[in-house]
Design a protein around this motif. Structure first.
Motif, PDB file in Angstrom:
ATOM      1  N   VAL A   1       0.847  -1.200   0.000  1.00  8.63           N
ATOM      2  CA  VAL A   1       0.000   0.000   0.000  1.00  8.63           C
ATOM      3  C   VAL A   1       0.882   1.249   0.000  1.00  8.63           C
ATOM      4  O   VAL A   1       0.616   2.220  -0.721  1.00  8.63           O
ATOM      5  CB  VAL A   1      -0.942   0.005   1.236  1.00  8.63           C
ATOM      6  N   LEU A   2       1.960   1.213   0.787  1.00 12.20           N
ATOM      7  CA  LEU A   2       2.904   2.327   0.834  1.00 12.20           C
ATOM      8  C   LEU A   2       3.499   2.587  -0.551  1.00 12.20           C
ATOM      9  O   LEU A   2       3.617   3.731  -0.985  1.00 12.20           O
ATOM     10  CB  LEU A   2       4.019   2.022   1.845  1.00 12.20           C
ATOM     11  N   ALA A   3       3.848   1.498  -1.236  1.00 13.44           N
ATOM     12  CA  ALA A   3       4.462   1.612  -2.568  1.00 13.44           C
ATOM     13  C   ALA A   3       3.523   2.283  -3.575  1.00 13.44           C
ATOM     14  O   ALA A   3       3.979   2.906  -4.539  1.00 13.44           O
ATOM     15  CB  ALA A   3       4.868   0.231  -3.072  1.00 13.44           C
ATOM     16  N   LYS A   4       2.220   2.173  -3.337  1.00 11.47           N
ATOM     17  CA  LYS A   4       1.236   2.753  -4.255  1.00 11.47           C
ATOM     18  C   LYS A   4       0.779   4.156  -3.827  1.00 11.47           C
ATOM     19  O   LYS A   4      -0.183   4.693  -4.379  1.00 11.47           O
ATOM     20  CB  LYS A   4       0.021   1.832  -4.361  1.00 11.47           C
ATOM     21  N   THR A   5       1.478   4.731  -2.840  1.00 10.19           N
ATOM     22  CA  THR A   5       1.121   6.075  -2.366  1.00 10.19           C
ATOM     23  C   THR A   5       1.071   7.059  -3.530  1.00 10.19           C
ATOM     24  O   THR A   5       2.010   7.172  -4.313  1.00 10.19           O
ATOM     25  CB  THR A   5       2.143   6.582  -1.325  1.00 10.19           C
ATOM     26  N   THR A   6      -0.036   7.748  -3.619  1.00 12.23           N
ATOM     27  CA  THR A   6      -0.167   8.751  -4.680  1.00 12.23           C
ATOM     28  C   THR A   6      -1.027   9.907  -4.184  1.00 12.23           C
ATOM     29  O   THR A   6      -2.053   9.699  -3.523  1.00 12.23           O
ATOM     30  CB  THR A   6      -0.768   8.137  -5.962  1.00 12.23           C
ATOM     31  N   GLY A   7      -0.587  11.121  -4.447  1.00 10.97           N
ATOM     32  CA  GLY A   7      -1.381  12.298  -4.109  1.00 10.97           C
ATOM     33  C   GLY A   7      -1.494  12.627  -2.631  1.00 10.97           C
ATOM     34  O   GLY A   7      -2.398  13.364  -2.241  1.00 10.97           O
ATOM     35  N   TYR A   8      -0.557  12.110  -1.811  1.00 10.21           N
ATOM     36  CA  TYR A   8      -0.611  12.434  -0.382  1.00 10.21           C
ATOM     37  C   TYR A   8      -0.196  13.899  -0.199  1.00 10.21           C
ATOM     38  O   TYR A   8       0.891  14.298  -0.621  1.00 10.21           O
ATOM     39  CB  TYR A   8       0.301  11.519   0.444  1.00 10.21           C
ATOM     40  N   LYS A   9      -1.038  14.680   0.463  1.00 11.47           N
ATOM     41  CA  LYS A   9      -0.740  16.103   0.653  1.00 11.47           C
ATOM     42  C   LYS A   9      -0.060  16.318   2.001  1.00 11.47           C
ATOM     43  O   LYS A   9      -0.683  16.209   3.048  1.00 11.47           O
ATOM     44  CB  LYS A   9      -2.024  16.931   0.553  1.00 11.47           C
ATOM     45  N   GLY A  10       1.243  16.609   1.935  1.00 14.55           N
ATOM     46  CA  GLY A  10       2.007  16.869   3.144  1.00 14.55           C
ATOM     47  C   GLY A  10       2.387  18.328   3.241  1.00 14.55           C
ATOM     48  O   GLY A  10       2.053  19.130   2.357  1.00 14.55           O
ATOM     49  N   VAL A  11       3.105  18.694   4.292  1.00 10.23           N
ATOM     50  CA  VAL A  11       3.531  20.091   4.425  1.00 10.23           C
ATOM     51  C   VAL A  11       4.628  20.444   3.423  1.00 10.23           C
ATOM     52  O   VAL A  11       4.850  21.616   3.123  1.00 10.23           O
ATOM     53  CB  VAL A  11       4.001  20.425   5.862  1.00 10.23           C
ATOM     54  N   THR A  12       5.304  19.409   2.887  1.00 12.77           N
ATOM     55  CA  THR A  12       6.368  19.668   1.910  1.00 12.77           C
ATOM     56  C   THR A  12       5.864  19.574   0.470  1.00 12.77           C
ATOM     57  O   THR A  12       6.645  19.732  -0.471  1.00 12.77           O
ATOM     58  CB  THR A  12       7.529  18.673   2.088  1.00 12.77           C
ATOM     59  N   GLY A  13       4.576  19.305   0.305  1.00 13.82           N
ATOM     60  CA  GLY A  13       4.016  19.190  -1.039  1.00 13.82           C
ATOM     61  C   GLY A  13       3.291  17.872  -1.228  1.00 13.82           C
ATOM     62  O   GLY A  13       3.024  17.146  -0.261  1.00 13.82           O
ATOM     63  N   VAL A  14       2.991  17.547  -2.474  1.00 14.17           N
ATOM     64  CA  VAL A  14       2.270  16.306  -2.792  1.00 14.17           C
ATOM     65  C   VAL A  14       3.268  15.160  -2.959  1.00 14.17           C
ATOM     66  O   VAL A  14       4.257  15.291  -3.683  1.00 14.17           O
ATOM     67  CB  VAL A  14       1.430  16.468  -4.072  1.00 14.17           C
ATOM     68  N   ILE A  15       2.994  14.048  -2.274  1.00  9.76           N
ATOM     69  CA  ILE A  15       3.904  12.904  -2.305  1.00  9.76           C
ATOM     70  C   ILE A  15       3.267  11.728  -3.043  1.00  9.76           C
ATOM     71  O   ILE A  15       2.189  11.250  -2.682  1.00  9.76           O
ATOM     72  CB  ILE A  15       4.291  12.468  -0.876  1.00  9.76           C
ATOM     73  N   SER A  16       3.930  11.296  -4.092  1.00 11.88           N
ATOM     74  CA  SER A  16       3.573  10.084  -4.839  1.00 11.88           C
ATOM     75  C   SER A  16       4.879   9.364  -5.131  1.00 11.88           C
ATOM     76  O   SER A  16       5.879  10.005  -5.468  1.00 11.88           O
ATOM     77  CB  SER A  16       2.873  10.415  -6.155  1.00 11.88           C
ATOM     78  N   PHE A  17       4.896   8.033  -5.008  1.00 15.07           N
ATOM     79  CA  PHE A  17       6.110   7.265  -5.258  1.00 15.07           C
ATOM     80  C   PHE A  17       6.072   6.595  -6.625  1.00 15.07           C
ATOM     81  O   PHE A  17       5.019   6.128  -7.064  1.00 15.07           O
ATOM     82  CB  PHE A  17       6.310   6.185  -4.186  1.00 15.07           C
ATOM     83  N   ASP A  18       7.245   6.546  -7.293  1.00 17.18           N
ATOM     84  CA  ASP A  18       7.330   5.795  -8.548  1.00 17.18           C
ATOM     85  C   ASP A  18       7.702   4.339  -8.245  1.00 17.18           C
ATOM     86  O   ASP A  18       7.761   3.928  -7.081  1.00 17.18           O
ATOM     87  CB  ASP A  18       8.308   6.449  -9.532  1.00 17.18           C
ATOM     88  N   GLU A  19       7.965   3.566  -9.295  1.00 18.62           N
ATOM     89  CA  GLU A  19       8.203   2.128  -9.109  1.00 18.62           C
ATOM     90  C   GLU A  19       9.480   1.823  -8.321  1.00 18.62           C
ATOM     91  O   GLU A  19       9.621   0.740  -7.754  1.00 18.62           O
ATOM     92  CB  GLU A  19       8.244   1.400 -10.469  1.00 18.62           C
ATOM     93  N   LYS A  20      10.407   2.797  -8.229  1.00 19.13           N
ATOM     94  CA  LYS A  20      11.646   2.580  -7.466  1.00 19.13           C
ATOM     95  C   LYS A  20      11.507   3.019  -6.013  1.00 19.13           C
ATOM     96  O   LYS A  20      12.352   2.704  -5.184  1.00 19.13           O
ATOM     97  CB  LYS A  20      12.812   3.353  -8.108  1.00 19.13           C
ATOM     98  N   GLY A  21      10.445   3.783  -5.726  1.00 25.83           N
ATOM     99  CA  GLY A  21      10.291   4.340  -4.380  1.00 25.83           C
ATOM    100  C   GLY A  21      10.728   5.779  -4.305  1.00 25.83           C
ATOM    101  O   GLY A  21      10.739   6.390  -3.236  1.00 25.83           O
ATOM    102  N   ASP A  22      11.097   6.362  -5.467  1.00 20.96           N
ATOM    103  CA  ASP A  22      11.464   7.777  -5.515  1.00 20.96           C
ATOM    104  C   ASP A  22      10.205   8.634  -5.585  1.00 20.96           C
ATOM    105  O   ASP A  22       9.174   8.207  -6.126  1.00 20.96           O
ATOM    106  CB  ASP A  22      12.320   8.069  -6.754  1.00 20.96           C
ATOM    107  N   ILE A  23      10.311   9.848  -5.071  1.00 19.78           N
ATOM    108  CA  ILE A  23       9.180  10.767  -5.163  1.00 19.78           C
ATOM    109  C   ILE A  23       9.023  11.205  -6.616  1.00 19.78           C
ATOM    110  O   ILE A  23      10.008  11.472  -7.311  1.00 19.78           O
ATOM    111  CB  ILE A  23       9.373  11.988  -4.228  1.00 19.78           C
ATOM    112  N   LYS A  24       7.780  11.246  -7.089  1.00 23.51           N
ATOM    113  CA  LYS A  24       7.513  11.696  -8.455  1.00 23.51           C
ATOM    114  C   LYS A  24       7.534  13.219  -8.502  1.00 23.51           C
ATOM    115  O   LYS A  24       7.047  13.882  -7.590  1.00 23.51           O
ATOM    116  CB  LYS A  24       6.130  11.200  -8.918  1.00 23.51           C
ATOM    117  N   ASN A  25       8.105  13.736  -9.578  1.00 26.89           N
ATOM    118  CA  ASN A  25       8.123  15.181  -9.802  1.00 26.89           C
ATOM    119  C   ASN A  25       8.697  15.935  -8.606  1.00 26.89           C
ATOM    120  O   ASN A  25       8.150  16.946  -8.163  1.00 26.89           O
ATOM    121  CB  ASN A  25       6.704  15.697 -10.115  1.00 26.89           C
TER     122      ASN A  25
END
Length: 379
Positions: A335-359
């Motif tokens: 579920v963590l690996a599929k994180t997309t669009g999480y709104k945090g204080v540092t911005g929107v967090i979505s992970f790619d297939e490697k676990g890197d933040i997208k954009n």
């Protein structure tokens, strides 16, 4: 009868308390040594998130979660880092936030991977971290390819650097970001005329700076942390080197002016934070300002750099546990690996297939009158 009733209530309360789900979150950073101020900043970011989560009364799989922070010190040393990682694995933590440095994060990641424990680094930028094929590695900041490459182009295209010297501290982070900076310079048509190295414990840079001075540099890039960059700036001033000074997120701290002991000229230093929010987004700016105010009230200290990323990383991990209905690493990891669009204080967090933040964003800064001043956000 009243005594019996009271005893029954106490038993029920005890039973309900026993039903609480204890969730252990590990945090590792250098809380001793030259960059202890950054490690403590990170640890406080995790502590703030944990305290807020406990106050909220988070439910996971129908049970009230009680979060515990297990904080370890790795002193920015790879051997101590792997020892800390093994200790957290032995204590059966449900997840780990950390480490701070790439040099400790990378070797520790294998230990967490072997144990199947998710790890989110709030600050390690070396690309290798998420390119080892481990399913347990994640980060919430951009990597050195983006960080160093962007700084290299900025040095040539915006700062008009023609005679560029590069120094690194031979750590996984320092050498990695310096290598990517050099590639960025070359890609922008610039030239690196001198490449030197030191180490992350050094205090005397006379020899390498004298060697660099002979090339008459208009820009010096340092791959490393603020604890070394500060004294280096002091010695540059003593040697009469007035070049622009650049570095990555390791030098982009509130402490740098103090470490440089008043030798930094306005706009002399340009650095980049591997993250950041768009200053034109009023809601995002307010969220970050609110976080900084809460942080200062709670800990009596200003945010150094990474605390908001640690805070977000902790909350992203817990959000995945909530969604999965379990704090079992094997169950919430997918579920963590599929994180997309999480709104945090540092911005929107979505992970790619490697676990890197997208954009992943990048914020460029300079210093005026000893204060960090944002130059802009780059994606």
């Amino acid at each position: 009868m009243n005594l019996v009733a009271a005893a029954a209530v106490a038993l029920l309360a005890g039973a309900a308390h026993a039903e609480d789900l204890v969730v252990k979150i590990g945090h590792v950073g250098p809380t001793s040594g030259g960059i202890a101020h950054l490690g403590k900043d990170n640890e406080n970011g995790a502590r703030m998130a944990i305290d807020e989560l406990n106050a909220k009364g988070v439910m996971i799989g129908g049970k009230k979660a009680k979060f515990e922070l297990l904080a370890e010190d790795d002193a920015a040393d790879p051997k101590q880092g792997t020892a800390a990682a093994q200790k957290l694995v032995d204590e059966k933590v449900n997840g780990v936030i950390g480490h701070l440095n790439s040099g400790t994060t990378i070797p520790a990641s294998k230990i967490y991977s072997d144990a199947g424990i998710p790890q989110i680094s709030p600050s390690a930028t070396n690309p290798k971290y998420t390119r080892q094929g481990f399913k347990t590695t994640f980060r919430v900041v951009a990597d050195d390819v983006h960080l160093g490459g962007t700084l290299g182009k900025y040095a040539v295209q915006t700062l008009k650097g023609k005679t560029i010297a590069v120094i690194d501290d031979r750590t996984a982070y320092g050498q990695g970001v310096a290598d990517e900076f050099e590639k960025g310079v070359k890609a922008a048509g610039g030239k690196v005329v001198k490449r030197e190295f030191t180490n992350d414990k050094a205090t005397d840079f006379t020899a390498i700076l004298t060697s660099i001075k002979g090339t008459k540099p208009d820009l010096v890039f340092y791959g490393g942390m603020d604890a070394v960059a500060g004294p280096m700036l002091r010695q540059m001033k003593q040697l009469g080197i007035s070049a622009k000074f650049m570095g990555g997120d390791g030098i982009c701290t509130g402490e740098l002016p103090k470490l440089a002991a008043g030798t930094m000229a306005d706009d002399q230093v340009v650095c980049a934070e591997a993250g950041g929010i768009d200053q034109n987004d009023k809601a995002a700016v307010k969220a970050m300002e609110d976080f900084r105010a809460k942080f200062k009230k709670k800990f009596g200290a200003d945010v150094q750099i990474y605390a908001p990323y640690v805070y977000d990383a902790t909350n992203v991990m817990v959000a995945a546990m909530e969604k999965a209905g379990s704090a079992d690493p094997a169950k919430y990891l997918p579920v963590l690996a599929k994180t997309t669009g999480y709104k945090g204080v540092t911005g929107v967090i979505s992970f790619d297939e490697k676990g890197d933040i997208k954009n992943g964003a990048l914020t460029l800064y300079t210093y005026k009158a000893g204060q960090k001043t944002a130059l802009g956000v780059v994606h």
